[in-house]
Scaffold this motif. Structure first.
Motif, PDB file in Angstrom:
ATOM      1  N   ASP A   1     -26.079   9.451 -20.079  1.00  0.00           N
ATOM      2  CA  ASP A   1     -25.267  10.455 -19.379  1.00  0.00           C
ATOM      3  C   ASP A   1     -25.997  11.040 -18.185  1.00  0.00           C
ATOM      4  OD1 ASP A   1     -23.294  10.037 -21.261  1.00  0.00           O
ATOM      5  OD2 ASP A   1     -23.652  11.908 -22.354  1.00  0.00           O
ATOM      6  N   TRP A   2     -27.280  11.356 -18.346  1.00  0.00           N
ATOM      7  CA  TRP A   2     -28.010  12.029 -17.277  1.00  0.00           C
ATOM      8  C   TRP A   2     -28.555  11.074 -16.225  1.00  0.00           C
ATOM      9  CZ3 TRP A   2     -27.963  16.687 -15.494  1.00  0.00           C
ATOM     10  CH2 TRP A   2     -27.460  17.694 -16.303  1.00  0.00           C
ATOM     11  N   LEU A   3     -28.951   9.884 -16.619  1.00  0.00           N
ATOM     12  CA  LEU A   3     -29.520   8.949 -15.654  1.00  0.00           C
ATOM     13  C   LEU A   3     -28.468   8.066 -15.006  1.00  0.00           C
ATOM     14  CD1 LEU A   3     -32.650   7.940 -17.742  1.00  0.00           C
ATOM     15  CD2 LEU A   3     -32.637   9.348 -15.675  1.00  0.00           C
ATOM     16  N   GLY A   4     -27.386   7.826 -15.699  1.00  0.00           N
ATOM     17  CA  GLY A   4     -26.349   6.915 -15.233  1.00  0.00           C
ATOM     18  C   GLY A   4     -26.600   5.520 -15.782  1.00  0.00           C
TER      19      GLY A   4
ATOM     20  N   THR B   1     -38.318   7.322 -31.927  1.00  0.00           N
ATOM     21  CA  THR B   1     -37.606   7.797 -33.117  1.00  0.00           C
ATOM     22  C   THR B   1     -36.268   8.361 -32.680  1.00  0.00           C
ATOM     23  OG1 THR B   1     -38.549  10.034 -33.076  1.00  0.00           O
ATOM     24  CG2 THR B   1     -39.727   8.360 -34.374  1.00  0.00           C
ATOM     25  N   CYS B   2     -35.269   8.136 -33.509  1.00  0.00           N
ATOM     26  CA  CYS B   2     -33.936   8.672 -33.261  1.00  0.00           C
ATOM     27  C   CYS B   2     -33.345   9.092 -34.603  1.00  0.00           C
ATOM     28  CB  CYS B   2     -33.053   7.663 -32.543  1.00  0.00           C
ATOM     29  SG  CYS B   2     -32.947   6.052 -33.336  1.00  0.00           S
ATOM     30  N   GLU B   3     -32.230   9.772 -34.528  1.00  0.00           N
ATOM     31  CA  GLU B   3     -31.616  10.311 -35.737  1.00  0.00           C
ATOM     32  C   GLU B   3     -31.109   9.200 -36.650  1.00  0.00           C
ATOM     33  OE1 GLU B   3     -28.498  13.860 -36.853  1.00  0.00           O
ATOM     34  OE2 GLU B   3     -28.199  12.776 -34.986  1.00  0.00           O
TER      35      GLU B   3
ATOM     36  N   ASN C   1     -27.315   3.088 -31.107  1.00  0.00           N
ATOM     37  CA  ASN C   1     -27.421   2.762 -29.695  1.00  0.00           C
ATOM     38  C   ASN C   1     -28.898   2.675 -29.310  1.00  0.00           C
ATOM     39  OD1 ASN C   1     -26.997   2.392 -26.992  1.00  0.00           O
ATOM     40  ND2 ASN C   1     -26.097   4.395 -26.628  1.00  0.00           N
ATOM     41  N   PHE C   2     -29.445   1.486 -29.329  1.00  0.00           N
ATOM     42  CA  PHE C   2     -30.859   1.269 -29.006  1.00  0.00           C
ATOM     43  C   PHE C   2     -30.961   0.759 -27.573  1.00  0.00           C
ATOM     44  CE2 PHE C   2     -30.559   0.279 -33.680  1.00  0.00           C
ATOM     45  CZ  PHE C   2     -30.983   1.533 -34.078  1.00  0.00           C
TER      46      PHE C   2
ATOM     47  N   LEU D   1     -41.751   8.259 -27.958  1.00  0.00           N
ATOM     48  CA  LEU D   1     -40.607   9.128 -27.682  1.00  0.00           C
ATOM     49  C   LEU D   1     -40.069   9.653 -29.000  1.00  0.00           C
ATOM     50  CD1 LEU D   1     -38.431  10.471 -25.993  1.00  0.00           C
ATOM     51  CD2 LEU D   1     -37.295   8.239 -25.801  1.00  0.00           C
ATOM     52  N   TRP D   2     -40.195  10.950 -29.196  1.00  0.00           N
ATOM     53  CA  TRP D   2     -39.759  11.616 -30.419  1.00  0.00           C
ATOM     54  C   TRP D   2     -38.385  12.231 -30.185  1.00  0.00           C
ATOM     55  CZ3 TRP D   2     -40.813  12.049 -35.384  1.00  0.00           C
ATOM     56  CH2 TRP D   2     -40.313  13.137 -36.093  1.00  0.00           C
ATOM     57  N   ASN D   3     -37.476  12.020 -31.120  1.00  0.00           N
ATOM     58  CA  ASN D   3     -36.133  12.622 -31.089  1.00  0.00           C
ATOM     59  C   ASN D   3     -35.297  12.141 -29.906  1.00  0.00           C
ATOM     60  OD1 ASN D   3     -36.322  14.042 -33.458  1.00  0.00           O
ATOM     61  ND2 ASN D   3     -36.652  16.026 -32.504  1.00  0.00           N
ATOM     62  N   ALA D   4     -35.196  10.858 -29.749  1.00  0.00           N
ATOM     63  CA  ALA D   4     -34.366  10.314 -28.674  1.00  0.00           C
ATOM     64  C   ALA D   4     -32.894  10.445 -29.037  1.00  0.00           C
ATOM     65  CB  ALA D   4     -34.704   8.850 -28.431  1.00  0.00           C
ATOM     66  N   ARG D   5     -32.112  10.839 -28.079  1.00  0.00           N
ATOM     67  CA  ARG D   5     -30.655  10.839 -28.191  1.00  0.00           C
ATOM     68  C   ARG D   5     -30.176   9.948 -27.048  1.00  0.00           C
ATOM     69  NH1 ARG D   5     -27.388  12.566 -32.122  1.00  0.00           N
ATOM     70  NH2 ARG D   5     -28.224  14.673 -32.236  1.00  0.00           N
ATOM     71  N   PRO D   6     -29.991   8.633 -27.322  1.00  0.00           N
ATOM     72  CA  PRO D   6     -29.700   7.683 -26.242  1.00  0.00           C
ATOM     73  C   PRO D   6     -28.548   8.082 -25.325  1.00  0.00           C
ATOM     74  CG  PRO D   6     -30.189   6.522 -28.265  1.00  0.00           C
ATOM     75  CD  PRO D   6     -30.111   7.979 -28.616  1.00  0.00           C
TER      76      PRO D   6
END
Length: 184
Positions: free
Chosen positions: A76-79, A102-104, A109-110, A66-71
């Motif tokens: 927010d979208w899945l609940g 990967t995340c910023e 928040n992992f 998963l590239w560029n994850a924004r947790p």
């Protein structure tokens, strides 16, 4: 001809056909897609997509990237409750998968818990568009104001090529999160 259906219902019908690998042609016909793709939209679509990730991982195991994850977008979208259930099922198959995210740089928040490993990418190469590779699929996730859209391409060669690139960046550019208590 005239259908009498609302634009919303017509979109739902087109979405269903798209999910089944059927495309509409310019001459008002239909045909099977030669390159299998699926499009997912909104919360229900995102949940369907995550179900597909789980199904592929539980059947085949292997690499998930998963590239560029924004947790926060995922929560927010899945609940929260839905994502917590998803995390539990992914943890049950953690022995079958290698899940790298990967995340910023600076993210704390992992949410992947014990089934995935996180690394930071420098802020200058992070953006809001995510790429998810799993099974024989590569998916492009776009989180826009009030919307999430996902295009999933079922193509092992594209998946393998992106995984090679991801793994190179993982080994050469990413950084272990500098957070007390974080253990990959």
């Amino acid at each position: 001809g005239k259908s009498g259906l609302s634009a919303n219902n017509l979109e739902k019908i087109a979405y269903h056909f798209d999910m089944e690998g059927v495309e509409f042609t310019p001459d008002e016909g239909v045909k099977r897609k030669t390159l299998k793709t699926k499009t997912y939209r909104g919360q229900a679509g995102f949940r369907d997509f995550m179900d597909d990730v789980y199904e592929q991982a539980s059947k085949e195991g292997g690499k998930i990237r998963l590239w560029n994850a924004r947790p926060t977008f995922f929560i927010d979208w899945l609940g929260k409750d839905w994502y917590a259930t998803h995390t539990k099922r992914m943890q049950k198959i953690a022995h079958q998968i290698s899940f790298n995210v990967t995340c910023e740089e600076g993210e704390k928040n992992f949410i992947g818990g014990k089934h995935s490993e996180y690394r930071w990418v420098p802020k200058k190469i992070f953006n809001e568009q995510a790429i998810y590779c799993y099974g024989n699929r590569i998916a492009f996730l776009s989180f826009e104001e009030g919307s999430v859209n996902i295009l999933s391409l079922h193509n092992k060669e594209f998946n393998d090529s992106f995984c090679l690139l991801f793994d190179f960046v993982w080994d050469e550019i990413t950084m272990l999160p500098d957070i007390e208590g974080y253990k990959p």
